[in-house]
Write a protein that holds these residues in place. Structure first.
Motif, mmCIF file in Angstrom:
data_model
loop_
_atom_site.group_PDB
_atom_site.id
_atom_site.type_symbol
_atom_site.label_atom_id
_atom_site.label_comp_id
_atom_site.label_asym_id
_atom_site.label_seq_id
_atom_site.Cartn_x
_atom_site.Cartn_y
_atom_site.Cartn_z
ATOM 1 N N LYS A 87 8.094 16.891 -13.699
ATOM 2 C CA LYS A 87 6.863 17.669 -13.616
ATOM 3 C C LYS A 87 5.873 17.334 -14.738
ATOM 4 N N PHE A 88 6.385 17.157 -15.964
ATOM 5 C CA PHE A 88 5.485 17.102 -17.111
ATOM 6 C C PHE A 88 5.381 15.752 -17.808
ATOM 7 N N ILE A 89 6.319 14.852 -17.598
ATOM 8 C CA ILE A 89 6.253 13.565 -18.281
ATOM 9 C C ILE A 89 5.630 12.549 -17.334
ATOM 10 N N ASP A 90 4.467 12.081 -17.734
ATOM 11 C CA ASP A 90 3.711 11.140 -16.908
ATOM 12 C C ASP A 90 4.330 9.758 -17.011
ATOM 13 N N GLY A 91 4.112 8.960 -16.000
ATOM 14 C CA GLY A 91 4.641 7.608 -16.037
ATOM 15 C C GLY A 91 4.087 6.766 -14.905
ATOM 16 N N ASN A 92 4.390 5.496 -14.969
ATOM 17 C CA ASN A 92 3.951 4.554 -13.948
ATOM 18 C C ASN A 92 5.150 3.976 -13.231
ATOM 19 N N LEU A 93 4.915 3.543 -12.015
ATOM 20 C CA LEU A 93 5.947 2.930 -11.196
ATOM 21 C C LEU A 93 5.451 1.589 -10.680
ATOM 22 N N THR A 94 6.372 0.644 -10.601
ATOM 23 C CA THR A 94 6.085 -0.634 -9.966
ATOM 24 C C THR A 94 6.627 -0.561 -8.547
ATOM 25 N N ILE A 95 5.779 -0.850 -7.593
ATOM 26 C CA ILE A 95 6.163 -0.805 -6.184
ATOM 27 C C ILE A 95 6.111 -2.216 -5.621
ATOM 28 N N GLN A 96 7.179 -2.604 -4.966
ATOM 29 C CA GLN A 96 7.211 -3.857 -4.213
ATOM 30 C C GLN A 96 7.487 -3.477 -2.772
ATOM 31 N N ALA A 97 6.623 -3.871 -1.887
ATOM 32 C CA ALA A 97 6.807 -3.571 -0.464
ATOM 33 C C ALA A 97 6.733 -4.878 0.312
ATOM 34 N N ILE A 98 7.791 -5.180 1.045
ATOM 35 C CA ILE A 98 7.792 -6.370 1.888
ATOM 36 C C ILE A 98 7.491 -5.913 3.304
ATOM 37 N N LEU A 99 6.363 -6.391 3.826
ATOM 38 C CA LEU A 99 5.932 -6.022 5.169
ATOM 39 C C LEU A 99 6.705 -6.827 6.201
ATOM 40 N N SER A 100 6.718 -6.340 7.427
ATOM 41 C CA SER A 100 7.449 -7.038 8.481
ATOM 42 C C SER A 100 6.736 -8.309 8.928
ATOM 43 N N ASN A 101 5.456 -8.469 8.551
ATOM 44 C CA ASN A 101 4.721 -9.704 8.844
ATOM 45 C C ASN A 101 3.497 -9.802 7.929
ATOM 46 N N ASN A 102 2.780 -10.879 8.050
ATOM 47 C CA ASN A 102 1.548 -11.054 7.283
ATOM 48 C C ASN A 102 0.417 -10.309 7.998
ATOM 49 N N ASP A 103 0.060 -9.158 7.503
ATOM 50 C CA ASP A 103 -0.968 -8.362 8.160
ATOM 51 C C ASP A 103 -2.012 -7.939 7.133
ATOM 52 N N ASP A 104 -3.150 -8.609 7.161
ATOM 53 C CA ASP A 104 -4.228 -8.308 6.226
ATOM 54 C C ASP A 104 -4.800 -6.911 6.439
ATOM 55 N N ASN A 105 -4.701 -6.370 7.650
ATOM 56 C CA ASN A 105 -5.209 -5.019 7.919
ATOM 57 C C ASN A 105 -4.435 -3.975 7.123
ATOM 58 N N ILE A 106 -3.127 -4.176 6.988
ATOM 59 C CA ILE A 106 -2.311 -3.240 6.193
ATOM 60 C C ILE A 106 -2.736 -3.304 4.732
ATOM 61 N N VAL A 107 -2.880 -4.504 4.208
ATOM 62 C CA VAL A 107 -3.298 -4.688 2.812
ATOM 63 C C VAL A 107 -4.649 -4.032 2.583
ATOM 64 N N ASN A 108 -5.591 -4.260 3.479
ATOM 65 C CA ASN A 108 -6.927 -3.671 3.331
ATOM 66 C C ASN A 108 -6.892 -2.148 3.422
ATOM 67 N N SER A 109 -6.047 -1.610 4.286
ATOM 68 C CA SER A 109 -5.926 -0.142 4.400
ATOM 69 C C SER A 109 -5.385 0.463 3.114
ATOM 70 N N ILE A 110 -4.414 -0.202 2.512
ATOM 71 C CA ILE A 110 -3.851 0.298 1.248
ATOM 72 C C ILE A 110 -4.903 0.213 0.139
ATOM 73 N N ARG A 111 -5.647 -0.870 0.114
ATOM 74 C CA ARG A 111 -6.719 -0.997 -0.885
ATOM 75 C C ARG A 111 -7.807 0.059 -0.680
ATOM 76 N N LYS A 112 -8.168 0.332 0.574
ATOM 77 C CA LYS A 112 -9.183 1.359 0.862
ATOM 78 C C LYS A 112 -8.719 2.747 0.421
ATOM 79 N N ALA A 113 -7.394 2.946 0.391
ATOM 80 C CA ALA A 113 -6.851 4.228 -0.070
ATOM 81 C C ALA A 113 -6.850 4.328 -1.593
ATOM 82 N N GLY A 114 -7.303 3.266 -2.277
ATOM 83 C CA GLY A 114 -7.463 3.326 -3.728
ATOM 84 C C GLY A 114 -6.370 2.656 -4.539
#
Length: 173
Positions: A87-114
């Motif tokens: 709850k109170f200790i802030d931190g960062n996480l490294t996320i690695q996500a392997i998509l089922s294929n090369n889909d630029d639309n997914i990448v762009n959607s994640i980027r649009k979400a910030g």
């Protein structure tokens, strides 16, 4: 069981919750590289521990309930300390996500979400089809949102999450 024994057990239980919660917080702070803060918390953790152990061992009472209260306080303190850290200790996480294929639309959607996304072409053992591995660094409070977003965009995405000790530069929303 007499009243003095019950009060002693309750006292040991709650004081043990306090000292173990502090110990859990100290351990997390230490892993995050904040030695001076961890030392400060550790001082009070051990002081409280010493007081409760002295009381538990020097009592004229002889009962298994003292040991049970001590143990239950430890277990509860571990649980509560973990909740407090999350709850109170802030931190960062490294996320690695392997998509089922090369889909630029997914990448762009994640980027649009910030989210900042680095993309790497990868190939798995079971498939000759190239895939994208997305590499992201986020504040841990955004993990649930990001996991849901990725799963909504690619339900077969393979996601790995690691705690990050330190970040220099980069993009964070």
């Amino acid at each position: 069981m007499n009243t003095a024994l019950i009060l002693l057990c309750v006292k040991i239980f709650f004081i043990r919750i306090l000292d173990v919660s502090l110990g859990t917080i100290r351990a997390i702070i230490t892993v995050k590289g904040k030695a001076s803060k961890a030392s400060f918390v550790g001082f009070f953790e051990v002081l409280i521990w010493f007081i409760v152990v002295r009381e538990a061992l020097n009592t004229p009472e002889s009962s298994i309930f003292i040991a049970l209260a001590y143990s239950a306080g430890y277990a509860t303190g571990t649980f509560i300390g973990s909740l407090l850290c999350n709850k109170f200790i802030d931190g960062n996480l490294t996320i690695q996500a392997i998509l089922s294929n090369n889909d630029d639309n997914i990448v762009n959607s994640i980027r649009k979400a910030g989210y900042a996304v680095s993309v790497i072409d990868v190939k798995g053992l079971d498939s000759e089809q190239p895939k994208y591995m997305l590499f992201m660094e986020i504040n841990k409070k955004r993990l649930t949102h990001l996991k849901k977003l990725i799963k909504d965009l690619d339900e077969r995405a393979f996601i790995v999450v690691n705690e990050t000790k330190m970040v220099h530069n980069g993009y964070f929303k």
